[in-house]
Design a protein around this motif. Structure first.
Motif, PDB file in Angstrom:
ATOM      1  N   LEU A 101       0.576  -1.233   0.058  1.00  0.00           N
ATOM      2  CA  LEU A 101       0.108  -0.125   0.101  1.00  0.00           C
ATOM      3  C   LEU A 101       0.866   1.202  -0.126  1.00  0.00           C
ATOM      4  N   GLY A 102       1.926   1.259   0.724  1.00  0.00           N
ATOM      5  CA  GLY A 102       2.825   2.426   0.922  1.00  0.00           C
ATOM      6  C   GLY A 102       3.649   2.772  -0.597  1.00  0.00           C
ATOM      7  N   ARG A 103       4.073   1.399  -1.022  1.00  0.00           N
ATOM      8  CA  ARG A 103       4.636   1.670  -2.404  1.00  0.00           C
ATOM      9  C   ARG A 103       3.780   2.277  -3.487  1.00  0.00           C
ATOM     10  N   ARG A 104       2.428   1.617  -3.458  1.00  0.00           N
ATOM     11  CA  ARG A 104       1.709   2.118  -4.499  1.00  0.00           C
ATOM     12  C   ARG A 104       1.097   3.505  -4.162  1.00  0.00           C
ATOM     13  N   GLY A 105       1.144   3.940  -2.885  1.00  0.00           N
ATOM     14  CA  GLY A 105       0.853   5.303  -2.682  1.00  0.00           C
ATOM     15  C   GLY A 105       2.006   6.387  -3.181  1.00  0.00           C
ATOM     16  N   VAL A 106       3.057   5.968  -2.765  1.00  0.00           N
ATOM     17  CA  VAL A 106       4.177   6.947  -3.328  1.00  0.00           C
ATOM     18  C   VAL A 106       4.184   6.886  -4.984  1.00  0.00           C
ATOM     19  N   GLN A 107       3.894   5.775  -5.364  1.00  0.00           N
ATOM     20  CA  GLN A 107       4.031   5.788  -7.114  1.00  0.00           C
ATOM     21  C   GLN A 107       2.913   6.617  -7.463  1.00  0.00           C
ATOM     22  N   LEU A 108       1.861   6.537  -6.862  1.00  0.00           N
ATOM     23  CA  LEU A 108       0.537   7.432  -7.124  1.00  0.00           C
ATOM     24  C   LEU A 108       0.899   9.087  -6.994  1.00  0.00           C
ATOM     25  N   VAL A 109       1.615   9.328  -5.940  1.00  0.00           N
ATOM     26  CA  VAL A 109       1.811  10.677  -5.681  1.00  0.00           C
ATOM     27  C   VAL A 109       2.911  10.991  -6.537  1.00  0.00           C
ATOM     28  N   LEU A 110       3.969  10.264  -7.144  1.00  0.00           N
ATOM     29  CA  LEU A 110       4.803  10.688  -7.947  1.00  0.00           C
ATOM     30  C   LEU A 110       4.277  10.824  -9.336  1.00  0.00           C
ATOM     31  N   ALA A 111       3.465   9.981  -9.713  1.00  0.00           N
ATOM     32  CA  ALA A 111       2.667  10.117 -11.009  1.00  0.00           C
ATOM     33  C   ALA A 111       1.951  11.425 -11.036  1.00  0.00           C
ATOM     34  N   ARG A 112       1.105  11.491 -10.163  1.00  0.00           N
ATOM     35  CA  ARG A 112       0.432  12.965 -10.028  1.00  0.00           C
ATOM     36  C   ARG A 112       1.291  14.347 -10.156  1.00  0.00           C
TER      37      ARG A 112
ATOM     38  N   CYS B   7      -3.668   9.065 -13.324  1.00  0.00           N
ATOM     39  CA  CYS B   7      -3.673   7.691 -13.203  1.00  0.00           C
ATOM     40  C   CYS B   7      -4.940   7.422 -11.860  1.00  0.00           C
ATOM     41  N   GLU B   8      -5.221   6.301 -12.016  1.00  0.00           N
ATOM     42  CA  GLU B   8      -6.198   5.749 -10.906  1.00  0.00           C
ATOM     43  C   GLU B   8      -5.126   4.907 -10.213  1.00  0.00           C
ATOM     44  N   PRO B   9      -5.699   4.787  -8.673  1.00  0.00           N
ATOM     45  CA  PRO B   9      -4.898   3.888  -7.768  1.00  0.00           C
ATOM     46  C   PRO B   9      -5.407   2.434  -7.866  1.00  0.00           C
ATOM     47  N   ASP B  10      -4.360   1.469  -7.784  1.00  0.00           N
ATOM     48  CA  ASP B  10      -4.503   0.185  -7.966  1.00  0.00           C
ATOM     49  C   ASP B  10      -5.268  -0.330  -6.627  1.00  0.00           C
ATOM     50  N   GLN B  11      -5.922  -1.453  -6.566  1.00  0.00           N
ATOM     51  CA  GLN B  11      -6.469  -1.873  -5.249  1.00  0.00           C
ATOM     52  C   GLN B  11      -5.235  -2.844  -4.689  1.00  0.00           C
TER      53      GLN B  11
END
Length: 105
Positions: free
Chosen positions: A68-79, A85-89
């Motif tokens: 969850l943390g990895r995906r959250g950081v990836q999402l922030v960096l992408a934004r 982009c949409e967050p993955d579950q």
């Protein structure tokens, strides 16, 4: 909730917000003369390392917090890079142990 149980309301299952709260529920139920899972099933959330060693071992939901943390950081960096982009579950995992039983009849 404790008042409802003391009043004899037919509660058959409780889901706690985390495993520590579930342990507290199991202690409180025991103090009321109820058994887990004989009278009430209890489920926690987090899968703390001690969960399999509670008495009875706690049924819980394991969430991969590192992922969850990895995906959250990836999402922030992408934004921040201007990407839309949409967050993955991240799929949780139900670990069934002995603090739960089938429906009562």
């Amino acid at each position: 909730m404790a008042a409802r149980i003391r009043a004899g309301e037919p509660i058959t299952a409780l889901f706690a917000g985390n495993d520590q709260m579930a342990l507290g529920l199991m202690v409180a139920l025991h103090e009321q003369g109820l058994t887990v899972p004989g009278d009430v099933s209890v489920v926690g959330f987090d899968d703390v390392p001690e969960a399999p060693y509670f008495s009875p071992p706690l049924t819980t939901v394991r969430q991969d917090f590192a992922e969850l943390g990895r995906r959250g950081v990836q999402l922030v960096l992408a934004r921040l890079a201007g990407e839309d982009c949409e967050p993955d579950q991240v799929q949780p995992l139900l670990l069934v142990r002995r603090s739960t039983a089938g429906p009562r009849r």
